[in-house]
Design a protein around this motif. Structure first.
Motif, short mmCIF file in Angstrom:
data_model
loop_
_atom_site.label_atom_id
_atom_site.label_comp_id
_atom_site.label_asym_id
_atom_site.label_seq_id
_atom_site.Cartn_x
_atom_site.Cartn_y
_atom_site.Cartn_z
N GLY A 16 0.71 -1.16 -0.14
CA GLY A 16 0.01 -0.03 -0.01
C GLY A 16 0.82 1.26 0.18
N GLU A 17 0.00 2.25 -0.03
CA GLU A 17 0.76 3.65 0.15
C GLU A 17 0.85 4.14 1.57
OE1 GLU A 17 -1.35 6.42 -2.29
OE2 GLU A 17 -0.90 5.25 -4.09
N HIS A 18 1.88 4.98 1.76
CA HIS A 18 2.32 5.57 3.22
C HIS A 18 2.30 7.03 2.96
CE1 HIS A 18 2.56 1.60 5.28
NE2 HIS A 18 3.20 1.44 4.13
N HIS A 19 1.81 7.98 3.39
CA HIS A 19 1.77 9.43 3.35
C HIS A 19 2.29 10.00 4.49
CE1 HIS A 19 -0.94 8.72 -0.29
NE2 HIS A 19 -1.44 8.04 0.62
N TYR A 20 3.26 11.06 4.24
CA TYR A 20 3.88 11.84 5.18
C TYR A 20 3.42 13.19 4.85
CZ TYR A 20 6.33 7.30 5.50
OH TYR A 20 6.38 5.99 5.69
N ARG A 21 3.53 13.98 6.13
CA ARG A 21 3.23 15.44 6.10
C ARG A 21 4.03 16.16 7.09
NH1 ARG A 21 -2.50 17.08 5.09
NH2 ARG A 21 -1.78 18.64 6.62
N LEU A 22 4.47 17.36 6.62
CA LEU A 22 5.23 18.22 7.51
C LEU A 22 4.70 19.79 7.15
CD1 LEU A 22 7.87 19.57 5.90
CD2 LEU A 22 8.89 17.23 6.31
N THR A 23 5.39 20.58 8.05
CA THR A 23 5.04 21.91 7.72
C THR A 23 6.64 22.52 7.74
OG1 THR A 23 2.83 22.04 8.63
CG2 THR A 23 4.19 24.17 8.23
N SER A 24 7.01 23.14 6.65
CA SER A 24 8.21 23.99 6.62
C SER A 24 7.71 25.48 6.72
CB SER A 24 9.17 23.85 5.41
OG SER A 24 9.46 22.48 5.37
N ARG A 25 8.32 26.32 7.62
CA ARG A 25 8.02 27.56 7.74
C ARG A 25 9.29 28.44 7.88
NH1 ARG A 25 7.61 30.04 12.74
NH2 ARG A 25 7.15 27.59 13.55
N TRP A 26 9.52 29.43 6.88
CA TRP A 26 10.39 30.45 7.02
C TRP A 26 10.58 31.32 7.75
CZ3 TRP A 26 10.39 35.49 4.22
CH2 TRP A 26 11.68 36.17 4.47
N THR A 27 11.43 31.36 8.68
CA THR A 27 11.21 32.36 9.89
C THR A 27 12.35 33.25 9.84
OG1 THR A 27 12.84 30.84 11.19
CG2 THR A 27 10.56 30.71 11.47
N GLY A 28 12.93 33.76 8.57
CA GLY A 28 14.22 34.49 8.41
C GLY A 28 13.86 35.86 7.98
N ASP A 29 12.50 36.30 8.20
CA ASP A 29 12.42 37.68 7.70
C ASP A 29 13.02 38.64 8.55
OD1 ASP A 29 11.51 40.06 6.50
OD2 ASP A 29 9.43 39.36 6.72
N ARG A 30 13.92 39.75 8.20
CA ARG A 30 14.61 40.34 8.85
C ARG A 30 14.03 41.83 8.89
NH1 ARG A 30 20.48 39.07 6.49
NH2 ARG A 30 20.87 37.33 7.74
N GLY A 31 12.63 42.01 8.19
CA GLY A 31 12.09 43.18 8.33
C GLY A 31 11.77 43.61 6.69
N THR A 32 12.50 43.16 5.88
CA THR A 32 12.52 43.72 4.55
C THR A 32 12.12 42.74 3.64
OG1 THR A 32 14.99 43.69 4.16
CG2 THR A 32 14.06 45.69 4.99
N GLY A 33 11.98 41.45 3.90
CA GLY A 33 11.70 40.25 3.27
C GLY A 33 12.62 39.77 2.52
N THR A 34 12.60 39.53 1.23
CA THR A 34 13.67 39.21 0.28
C THR A 34 13.99 40.33 -0.85
OG1 THR A 34 12.18 38.12 -1.14
CG2 THR A 34 12.96 36.53 0.21
#
Length: 156
Positions: A3-21
């Motif tokens: 069968g199939e196995h599913h995996y989930r996660l959340t990646s969250r960027w936390t590196g905004d120094r106030g001016t984004g990219t």
């Protein structure tokens, strides 16, 4: 197991120094990876790519996934073959090659497991179990580069 196995996660960027990219040097590469019910993993880019060397980077995590997957598959293969493993440690390494256009790829990974077994008669089967483990390793079967093994086996 089928069968199939599913995996989930959340990646969250936390590196905004106030001016984004707003510029290549204007943001931090900090990332928090979350899987429900597990501790957060603090990640970043590798140091040469302006990352935080104190955090896990994707290249580290890929190497760790290959090493751990082989270890777990190997232990299963040893149980199946009647080999009693009393110790296992791997000094894994990987080589990534940049393409000069902003990308790159791993060329190979070498796993160097040092295995200790309970009895000298188990050594041949312990060596053979690495081939079986490689066939069973989900991660090794998912990459497009060689995963080599330079294993040693000794007796407790």
């Amino acid at each position: 197991m089928h069968g199939e196995h599913h995996y989930r996660l959340t990646s969250r960027w936390t590196g905004d120094r106030g001016t984004g990219t707003s510029g290549y040097r204007d943001y931090d590469r900090a990332v928090t990876i979350q899987v429900e019910g597990k501790p957060e993993l603090l990640a970043s880019a590798d140091r040469p790519f302006r990352g935080d060397p104190a955090r896990w980077n994707p290249e580290d995590m890929l190497l760790a996934a290959l090493s751990e997957c082989h270890l777990l598959s190997y232990l299963h293969a040893c149980v199946t073959a009647g080999v009693v493993v009393t110790s296992y440690e791997d000094d894994a390494s990987g080589t990534m090659v940049l393409d000069g256009r902003g990308g790159g790829a791993f060329r190979e990974v070498v796993l160097r497991p040092r295995v200790t077994v309970a009895d000298a008669a188990m050594i041949p089967a312990a060596h053979a179990a690495h081939a079986q483990a490689n066939e069973w390793c989900f991660i090794a079967n998912s990459v497009n580069f060689p995963v080599r093994h330079e294993a040693t086996v000794s007796v407790a």
